[in-house]
Design an enzyme around this catalytic site. Structure first.
Site, PDB file in Angstrom:
ATOM      1  N   THR A 207       0.752  -1.193   0.140  1.00 21.67           N
ATOM      2  CA  THR A 207       0.305   0.422   0.329  1.00 21.67           C
ATOM      3  C   THR A 207       1.062   1.488  -0.142  1.00 21.67           C
ATOM      4  OG1 THR A 207       0.263  -0.103   2.444  1.00 21.67           O
ATOM      5  CG2 THR A 207      -2.110  -1.033   1.197  1.00 21.67           C
ATOM      6  N   LYS A 208       2.530   1.079  -0.202  1.00 19.74           N
ATOM      7  CA  LYS A 208       2.749   2.808   0.754  1.00 19.74           C
ATOM      8  C   LYS A 208       3.510   3.336  -0.999  1.00 19.74           C
ATOM      9  CE  LYS A 208       3.250   1.979   4.933  1.00 19.74           C
ATOM     10  NZ  LYS A 208       3.098   0.839   5.274  1.00 19.74           N
TER      11      LYS A 208
END
Length: 410
Positions: A207-208
Site C-alpha cells: 500500500t505504500k
C-alpha cells in the site's frame, strides 16, 4: 455549507445543505490498489531471466539509488520496515533493562521491535492536531533507563523533529525515525532521511507510496551503524558474503554475531528500482487527489481535515479524515459502514497499540491512558488515495462522504 456537485438549500437550522442526487456506483472502489506498470513487470521478468533471484546486483543498485534520492550516506535494503526498525535499535545495543519511547498511534510493529530487543516500549501521547508524537509528552516519559526515541511520521505527516532531536541531544538518546509513511515527506524543506543523526526506516509494503510487495530500507549517515546493520540483516555474516557464489566471490565467510534473515532480494529490488523511477509522477497524482479532498472537505462542518504544519511537506501516504461526532447522529464505525454501502473502501490507521490485549496484559495499559490518541482514534477514517484513482473516483469519494453527512447531520 455547500457540497460539491449538489444544489444548495437552507435547512430549518439555517445551515446550507444540498438536495442529494447521489447515486451508488456499480463497482467497489478499493481502499488501495498498487500502481504497477509494464516497466515494473518487465524489470521483474528480466530479473527472473537473469538467474539472480536472491540478494544481488539489483538490490545493491536499489540501495545506492535510494540513498542518493533521500540524501543519505548509507541505505540497507531489508525485507520490511519492521526489520529496519529492529536492527536500528540493535546497532545501539539496546536490550533488557532499557526503555524506548514511541507513540501508541502506530502499527504494532513499531512497539514490537522494541520488545524484540528485550527493551520496554514506553508510550507518549500524540499532538492531536497532527497525529504525531508530542515532544512535551516525550519529555515527561524520560527516565534513567531511557535509551532511544522512535518518532513515527504518521500518515506522511512529519514529527516536530527539531524539538525531538533537542530533547534527544539533551538526554543523550538515540533517535530511530519510523518513516514507513514518509517517503517524499520533508521537514523544513529536506527529505526525511537527509542529514540524519540517527536512522530512518522505510516501508515498501503493497500500500505504500513506493511498493515492492514487501520490503523496507534502513538509512543512516553513520558508518558504524551501516556496517553493523549490514551484518545483522544477513545472518551476521561478514561483509560481502552476498556474492560468494559469483565469479571472484569466496565460499569463506565468518559469522561475526548472531544475525537475522532480514535482507531484501533482487525480485523485490527490481520493483523498487522502477517504482523509484516513477516516484515523482506518482506523488504528483497523490498531491492532486489530496488537494481535491482538502478543498471539498473544508466546506463540510462535520469533518476535520489533516492539518499540515508549516515545517513539513506531507507525502499523503494516507488521507486520514476525522469526523466531528457532535455534528452527526452516527459514530465513526457507522460512517465506515455507510461508506462501504456506497462502495467506498476504507481503513483505520491505527487501532492504538496500548489498546491491544498483548500490551494491556503485559504492561498494564488501559483505555484512558492516552486521551489525545484515543480521541483521534475514535474519529478517524482513512479514505482511498492512490495514483491510479481517476478524477471520477476522487469525486465519487467526496460525494459519498457528503451524502452521509447530509443524511446524518444533527
Amino acid at each position: 455549507m455547500i457540497y460539491p456537485n449538489q444544489n444548495p438549500v437552507i435547512t430549518s437550522k439555517g445551515l446550507v445543505y444540498s438536495m442529494s442526487h447521489f447515486q451508488n456506483r456499480d463497482t467497489f472502489l478499493p481502499y488501495n490498489v498498487p500502481d504497477i506498470t509494464e516497466a515494473e513487470i518487465q524489470e521483474v521478468v528480466d530479473t527472473l531471466r537473469s538467474g539472480w533471484l536472491a540478494k544481488g546486483p539489483r538490490t545493491i543498485e536499489f540501495e545506492k539509488r535510494f540513498a542518493d534520492y533521500v540524501g543519505a550516506k548509507h541505505a540497507i535494503a531489508v525485507n520490511s520496515c519492521t526489520a529496519a526498525l529492529h536492527v536500528a535499535l540493535l546497532t545501539q545495543d539496546i536490550g533488557p533493562g532499557d526503555e524506548v519511547i514511541t507513540t501508541p498511534m502506530t502499527f504494532a510493529s513499531t512497539a514490537s521491535t522494541i520488545i524484540h530487543t528485550g527493551a520496554t516500549p514506553v508510550f507518549a501521547d500524540i499532538d492531536y492536531r497532527t497525529g504525531c508524537i508530542d515532544p512535551d509528552e516525550i519529555e515527561k516519559k524520560i527516565t534513567p533507563r531511557t535509551k532511544a526515541i522512535v518518532p513515527v511520521h504518521y500518515s506522511g505527516q512529519v514529527c516536530d523533529l527539531e524539538r525531538i532531536y533537542e530533547i534527544a541531544d539533551r538526554h543523550g538518546l538515540f533517535v530511530s525515525e519510523d518513516a514507513a509513511h514518509a517517503l517524499w515527506s520533508r521537514y523544513q524543506g529536506r527529505l526525511i532521511g537527509n542529514q540524519l543523526r540517527g536512522t530512518a526506516s522505510y516501508s515498501f509494503y503493497a500500500t505504500k507510496n513506493l511498493c515492492t510487495g514487501e520490503g523496507g530500507m534502513l538509512v543512516t549517515d553513520r558508518d558504524d551503524i551501516a556496517e553493523r546493520a549490514r551484518i545483522l540483516t544477513s545472518h551476521g555474516m561478514s561483509r560481502n558474503a552476498w556474492n560468494r557464489y559469483a565469479k571472484g566471490g569466496t565460499w569463506k565467510y565468518d559469522i561475526v554475531e548472531p544475525g537475522f534473515k532480514y535482507n531484501m532480494f533482487d525480485i523485490q529490488a527490481a520493483l523498487g528500482l522502477r517504482q523509484l523511477d516513477r516516484l515523482e509522477e506518482m506523488q504528483a497524482r497523490r498531491l492532486q487527489i489530496a488537494d481535491r479532498f482538502q478543498t471539498a472537505f473544508s466546506q463540510m462542518d462535520a469533518l476535520d481535515m489533516p492539518e499540515v504544519p508549516a515545517y513539513t511537506t506531507h507525502s499523503w501516504h494516507l488521507y486520514v479524515m476525522r469526523i466531528r461526532p457532535e455534528m452527526l447522529d452516527i459514530d465513526r464505525d457507522q460512517f465506515i459502514v455507510e461508506l462501504n454501502e456506497r462502495n467506498v473502501g476504507t481503513s483505520v490507521h491505527f487501532i492504538p497499540v496500548h489498546l491491544m490485549s498483548a500490551y494491556q496484559n503485559r504492561f498494564g495499559y488501559r483505555e484512558g491512558d492516552f486521551p489525545n490518541t484515543e480521541k483521534h482514534f475514535d474519529r478517524i477514517i482513512s479514505l482511498p488515495l492512490y495514483p491510479t484513482m481517476t478524477e471520477e473516483d476522487t469525486q465519487y469519494v467526496i460525494d459519498a462522504v457528503a451524502d452521509i453527512i447530509e443524511k446524518h447531520h444533527r
